[in-house]
Design an enzyme around this catalytic site. Structure first.
Site, mmCIF file in Angstrom:
data_model
loop_
_atom_site.group_PDB
_atom_site.id
_atom_site.type_symbol
_atom_site.label_atom_id
_atom_site.label_comp_id
_atom_site.label_asym_id
_atom_site.label_seq_id
_atom_site.Cartn_x
_atom_site.Cartn_y
_atom_site.Cartn_z
ATOM 1 N N HIS A 160 42.839 13.946 30.243
ATOM 2 C CA HIS A 160 42.330 13.562 28.922
ATOM 3 C C HIS A 160 43.298 13.895 27.794
ATOM 4 O O HIS A 160 44.483 13.605 27.866
ATOM 5 C CB HIS A 160 40.950 14.176 28.682
ATOM 6 C CG HIS A 160 39.897 13.664 29.625
ATOM 7 N ND1 HIS A 160 39.905 12.381 30.125
ATOM 8 C CD2 HIS A 160 38.816 14.275 30.158
ATOM 9 C CE1 HIS A 160 38.852 12.226 30.911
ATOM 10 N NE2 HIS A 160 38.175 13.347 30.957
ATOM 11 N N THR A 208 39.062 13.370 40.399
ATOM 12 C CA THR A 208 40.142 12.468 40.761
ATOM 13 C C THR A 208 41.490 13.135 40.526
ATOM 14 O O THR A 208 42.438 12.930 41.292
ATOM 15 C CB THR A 208 40.052 11.164 39.952
ATOM 16 O OG1 THR A 208 38.771 10.561 40.193
ATOM 17 C CG2 THR A 208 41.139 10.189 40.349
ATOM 18 N N ALA A 209 41.592 13.936 39.478
ATOM 19 C CA ALA A 209 42.852 14.632 39.199
ATOM 20 C C ALA A 209 43.277 15.473 40.396
ATOM 21 O O ALA A 209 44.443 15.435 40.830
ATOM 22 C CB ALA A 209 42.701 15.503 37.954
ATOM 23 N N LYS A 212 28.058 9.858 34.765
ATOM 24 C CA LYS A 212 29.520 9.719 34.836
ATOM 25 C C LYS A 212 30.043 10.761 35.824
ATOM 26 O O LYS A 212 29.781 11.959 35.671
ATOM 27 C CB LYS A 212 30.118 9.963 33.448
ATOM 28 C CG LYS A 212 31.639 10.074 33.396
ATOM 29 C CD LYS A 212 32.289 8.721 33.369
ATOM 30 C CE LYS A 212 33.788 8.810 33.073
ATOM 31 N NZ LYS A 212 34.063 9.176 31.671
ATOM 32 N N VAL A 213 30.795 10.294 36.809
ATOM 33 C CA VAL A 213 31.358 11.180 37.827
ATOM 34 C C VAL A 213 32.813 10.790 38.076
ATOM 35 O O VAL A 213 33.303 9.778 37.581
ATOM 36 C CB VAL A 213 30.573 11.097 39.156
ATOM 37 C CG1 VAL A 213 29.124 11.526 38.968
ATOM 38 C CG2 VAL A 213 30.655 9.695 39.762
ATOM 39 N N SER A 214 33.482 11.585 38.886
ATOM 40 C CA SER A 214 34.829 11.248 39.319
ATOM 41 C C SER A 214 34.787 10.223 40.435
ATOM 42 O O SER A 214 33.925 10.295 41.327
ATOM 43 C CB SER A 214 35.542 12.501 39.836
ATOM 44 O OG SER A 214 35.623 13.499 38.855
#
Length: 268
Positions: free
Chosen positions: A146, A105-106, A54-56
């Protein structure tokens, strides 16, 4: 045969992957699970550290040589974007802003949103230290993701901006936050997608089955926050990105490339 998998300990990931990592899917291989913050997996994936990871979405331009984007298991949605928080309403001119990673991404959304604003100083900080650090004055503002959407008022903080709201208004598209990748030449992407989709479907069919696993890794979140978290981040895009999900990722990375922030990339 066994595959290594790295995801975050957040409830959306533990909920989605519970059945797969517990050997509940017929025909799926054994999975060696590692929990890590997404900023860690973004860096580890660049070194090819995991078979499934799992990655951005923001990190994909540096990873798609070794990995293939899977059409399921990630985190996209509406109303779930990053927030810019501070102790009081203020502008960010000269401010020190804590962010959860330079390839998240943020942070990419923050850079796109703030491109026409006076510059701020940015400091990469572990996610769980951002809100306490803003509350005690270590940082002037913080970029959070989150479950912080549900808990930031407890720290006496105010939201200066909802970057998801800004993105959705500007593009009409969902926010592409986290992606699942399969290592090329090691994991068959079609098989992996089928395992993950089955795992998602099993989680929805019997939410109680994963409850103990999810709560055990939820970093002291109370059950109601966990429920809200899963409800927001596990959605139709978790099962299939579809044309809209790919369009969202293309839009994000296309804008980033046009701004000179990331290399250009083709997702499919």
């Amino acid at each position: 045969m066994a595959f290594s998998l790295a995801v975050s300990p957040c409830p959306n990931d533990t909920f989605i992957f519970h059945a797969l990592v517990h050997g509940l899917i017929p025909g799926a291989p054994h999975v060696d699970l590692t929990f890590a913050d997404v900023d860690v997996t973004n860096t580890a994936a660049e070194k090819g550290a995991y078979d499934l990871v799992k990655v951005s979405f923001a990190a994909l331009p540096w990873l798609l040589g070794q990995y293939q984007l899977l059409p399921c298991g990630g985190a996209l949605g509406r109303g779930c974007g990053p927030l810019v928080l501070a102790r009081e309403d203020r502008d960010l001119t000269g401010a020190t802003v804590a962010v959860p990673g330079d390839r998240t991404t943020a942070y990419l959304l923050f850079r796109l949103w703030s491109a026409d604003r006076p510059p701020a100083k940015v400091e990469v900080v572990p996610f769980d230290r951002i809100m306490p650090g803003v509350a005690d004055g270590t940082y002037d503002a913080g970029l959070v993701i989150h479950e912080a959407r549900f808990t930031y008022p407890r720290f006496g903080l105010t939201a200066l901006a909802d970057l998801g709201e800004w993105w959705e208004k500007d593009t009409g598209l969902p926010i592409p936050l986290g992606a699942i990748l399969a290592k090329r030449g090691v994991v068959d992407p079609a098989e992996a997608a089928e395992w993950i989709r089955t795992s998602v479907s099993m989680a929805w069919a019997d939410p109680d089955a994963s409850r103990e696993f999810v709560l055990a890794h939820a970093q002291e979140m109370e059950p109601e926050v966990v429920r809200q978290h899963i409800g927001l981040y596990v959605n139709e895009f978790s099962l299939d990105l579809g044309d809209e999900g790919y369009a969202a990722a293309d839009a994000l990375l296309g804008r980033a490339a046009a701004a000179g922030i990331t290399p250009a990339v083709t997702l499919r």
